[in-house]
Design an enzyme around this catalytic site. Structure first.
Site, PDB file in Angstrom:
ATOM      1  CD  GLU A 262      29.739  63.696  31.199  1.00 49.15           C
ATOM      2  OE1 GLU A 262      29.944  63.778  32.597  1.00 49.15           O
ATOM      3  OE2 GLU A 262      29.748  61.902  30.827  1.00 49.15           O
ATOM      4  CE  LYS A 264      28.036  55.324  24.308  1.00 49.89           C
ATOM      5  NZ  LYS A 264      28.440  54.597  23.814  1.00 49.89           N
ATOM      6  NE  ARG A 269      34.148  53.818  30.133  1.00 47.81           N
ATOM      7  CZ  ARG A 269      33.378  53.301  31.160  1.00 47.81           C
ATOM      8  NH1 ARG A 269      32.729  53.041  30.953  1.00 47.81           N
ATOM      9  NH2 ARG A 269      32.831  53.683  32.127  1.00 47.81           N
ATOM     10  NE  ARG A 285      33.215  48.567  27.758  1.00 54.19           N
ATOM     11  CZ  ARG A 285      32.093  49.375  27.446  1.00 54.19           C
ATOM     12  NH1 ARG A 285      32.386  50.123  27.255  1.00 54.19           N
ATOM     13  NH2 ARG A 285      31.666  48.194  27.948  1.00 54.19           N
ATOM     14  CD  GLU A 315      34.816  57.204  24.388  1.00 56.19           C
ATOM     15  OE1 GLU A 315      34.736  56.531  23.943  1.00 56.19           O
ATOM     16  OE2 GLU A 315      34.861  57.361  25.717  1.00 56.19           O
ATOM     17  CG  PHE A 355      33.714  60.161  31.172  1.00 53.49           C
ATOM     18  CD1 PHE A 355      33.552  59.469  31.647  1.00 53.49           C
ATOM     19  CD2 PHE A 355      33.585  60.335  30.529  1.00 53.49           C
ATOM     20  CE1 PHE A 355      33.670  58.389  31.706  1.00 53.49           C
ATOM     21  CE2 PHE A 355      34.007  59.175  29.294  1.00 53.49           C
ATOM     22  CZ  PHE A 355      33.900  58.317  30.779  1.00 53.49           C
ATOM     23  NE  ARG A 432      25.493  46.625  30.408  1.00 54.30           N
ATOM     24  CZ  ARG A 432      25.998  46.723  29.740  1.00 54.30           C
ATOM     25  NH1 ARG A 432      26.093  48.395  29.270  1.00 54.30           N
ATOM     26  NH2 ARG A 432      27.601  46.204  29.209  1.00 54.30           N
ATOM     27  CE  LYS A 438      25.266  52.403  26.340  1.00 53.34           C
ATOM     28  NZ  LYS A 438      25.270  50.725  25.771  1.00 53.34           N
TER      29      LYS A 438
END
Length: 603
Positions: A262, A264, A269, A285, A315, A355, A432, A438
């Site tokens: 997707e 970025k 966010r 966020r 976003e 997303f 994470r 990313k």
């Protein structure tokens, strides 16, 4: 007293935490305090330790400026306001002013306030309930005369306080408790105090980020009650985070050969919730309620998403109204204003690119694989001018991924986000991991990516920078130890405007010694509690005997450092210090950098 706790118990711990540089000492003190706290008030104790009356996402503010706080100190102690202001000029800390003023009052046998001439019997010792409930009353005071009401309430509280109690109450009120007790530290202390599995507490915290509620639930109902805490519309969940890699081939290999990719976007966010009563809330966020900044986005979501109840993620991106092109993240800063929001909406319009979906009509979807969540998301998005699904492809081909990446860059995006489609591709709240990766190159830098680092210290400037900060000491975060390890000293990239405002921005975080969660060999002129996050770039990552980042991984007396670090101009106010670039990420960037150099040397 069994259902309450004397405030002096908390003050004793606060004094110890403030004085120590050892994280183990801080953790033990907090654990001991929570172990002896009655269940009825354990939530209030935790909120006070964290320096907030309620979790940040509720947005409860005391609304008392420093000037009014000094007035309350004057009223409570009988010292003339001019004398209190002189003390403030001398000490520079309203908490120390409150303590000193209380000591002066005591040395004179009372300060001549109205409270000294009323026979109220023996002085009652403050409890956490008295302190917390009074502070909450201050926060709730509104309407005509609210400021006077707030000052009188604080004054009455300070009148009953011992000097050290007055110090910490005052610091709490002005938002400068300066302890740096983090959420993860509290989770450690709760786990130790109640002898429960920390992972259980952390999972509940990711689902419902309110440590006061979690602690009270644990103290009153035990582990089973904590397990029953569920995803709830209106309560933000901890956002899922991504790792990073710098080549399409590596990314596809890591994700099992195929990925959803997707754009970025360079925006904000947003986690958007709709409740059964029609209320829409938007969380950042950092899980702060930003609905008031984006009333247009709230309305778009209400119109475009076909569900009675939902939690979706996307976003918010600034759009040029004439061309429809994306504008940079900095344009959204104009939406931070508290006034003239209507004008800001017209001048800085926004599109929402969704997303993910985590909850719909009573169903928690976080345990579903990503492809299944995508099906649900597509099924509930109605055609709308300002709401779209993020641009995306699904691919097993590195060349296709690279082309998509270049399309994203040329469209004004930061890069692409690549996501696993396998059976275990759940929404990992607060984690994470390698389910999301990313791919984001900075063409202006020799480093493959920028880093978000935390300010932990400052050095006074010389020459043109005399009288302000010349450089900042920055650190990366290690979630395993809940500590910050230094990685660079940065003085480049700051404009004159930055240098002018940085001391003011960092003032709330200033402390007299290294914070126990900071691991550093360097000794800056000023230490800070980890708080402010800056975006940094540089030439490369090198080994350094001066910094502590990754020293454990390198198994020696050296760490990793950024060579020629430079501030990009971006203050990451959307990130908590715990959201900063991790030591593990920096180690991986260093390892990848070495691989690239070796590849370049092959003839």
């Amino acid at each position: 007293m069994e259902s309450d706790l004397e405030f002096s118990n908390i003050v004793s711990v606060l004094k110890l935490v403030e004085a120590t540089t050892q994280r183990t000492v801080m953790a033990k003190a907090l654990s001991s305090l929570l172990a002896k706290t009655p269940p009825q008030v354990i939530d209030k104790v935790i909120y006070f330790l964290l320096g907030s009356l309620r979790p940040d996402w509720e947005g409860v503010e005391l609304g008392l400026a420093e000037r009014l706080t000094l007035r309350a100190i004057s009223m409570a102690t009988g010292l003339p306001i001019r004398q209190v202001e002189e003390l403030y000029k001398k000490l520079g800390d309203a908490g120390e002013v409150a303590k000193r003023a209380a000591e002066i009052k005591r040395s004179k046998g009372g300060g001549g306030t109205i409270f000294d001439f009323i026979d109220t019997g023996p002085k009652r010792r403050l409890t956490i309930s008295k302190v917390y409930d009074t502070l909450m009353a201050i926060a709730k005071a509104s309407g005509e005369g609210a400021q006077d009401t707030k000052v009188k309430l604080l004054s009455s509280l300070l009148t009953d306080a011992e000097p050290d109690e007055a110090k910490y109450i005052t610091r709490f009120v002005i938002g400068r408790l300066r302890l740096g007790v983090a959420d993860m530290t509290i989770l450690d202390a709760l786990s130790d105090a109640f002898d429960v599995n920390r992972d259980l507490l952390e999972k509940a915290y990711h689902v419902y980020p309110d440590l006061g509620k979690i602690a009270k639930t644990l103290a009153e109902g035990g582990e089973e009650a904590v397990k029953a805490i569920k995803v709830t519309p209106g309560v933000p969940i901890q956002p899922m985070l991504a790792e990073r890699l710098s080549s399409p081939k590596e990314i596809l290999n890591k994700l099992g050969g195929v990925a959803i990719c997707e754009f970025k976007y360079d925006g904000e966010r947003m986690q958007i919730h709709k409740l059964k009563d029609g209320t829409v809330k938007i969380f950042s966020r950092r899980m702060e309620d930003i609905t008031n900044q984006y009333p247009d986005v709230a309305e778009y979501a209400r119109e475009a998403i076909d569900a009675e109840e939902f939690i979706v993620e996307g976003e918010g991106v600034a759009i040029d109204p004439d061309t429809g092109e994306f504008k940079p993240f900095q344009e959204l800063m104009h939406r931070k204003r508290k006034h003239n929001i209507k004008e800001a909406i017209e001048e800085y319009p926004i599109n929402l690119y969704l997303f993910d979906v985590m909850y719909v009509n009573g169903q928690d979807l976080t345990d579903l694989p990503l492809p299944d969540r995508k099906k649900v998301l597509f099924s509930i998005i109605k055609p709308h001018e300002h709401v779209h699904h993020a641009d995306w492809i699904i691919t097993d081909d590195a060349d296709s991924l690279e082309k998509f990446f270049l399309d994203a860059i040329s469209s004004g995006c930061e890069g692409v986000m690549c996501k696993s489609v396998k059976l275990g591709s759940v929404y990992e709240m607060g984690a994470r991991g390698w389910l999301w990766i990313k791919y984001k190159r900075d063409y202006k830098s020799e480093l493959s990516d920028t880093m978000d680092l935390v300010v932990v210290g400052a050095f006074w400037g010389r020459g043109k920078r005399a009288g302000t900060y010349g450089a900042l000491l920055l650190a990366a975060y290690d979630p395993d130890s809940d500590q910050f390890y230094t990685v660079c000293k940065v003085g480049s990239g700051f404009t004159d405007e930055d240098l002018k405002k940085l001391p003011q921005m960092l003032e709330p975080y200033k402390i007299p010694h290294r914070h126990p969660r900071v691991v550093s060999k360097m000794e800056p002129d000023i230490w800070f509690t980890p708080g402010l996050v800056l975006e940094i770039t540089g030439a490369e990552i090198t080994m350094s005997p001066l910094h502590t980042c990754c020293s454990v991984m390198l198994k020696g007396d050296v760490g990793l450092a950024i060579r020629f670090p430079r501030f990009t101009g971006r203050y990451r106010t959307d990130k908590r210090p715990e959201d900063a670039t991790t030591v593990k990420e920096i180690f991986e960037m260093y390892s990848n950098q070495k691989k690239v150099k070796l590849t370049d040397q092959v003839p």
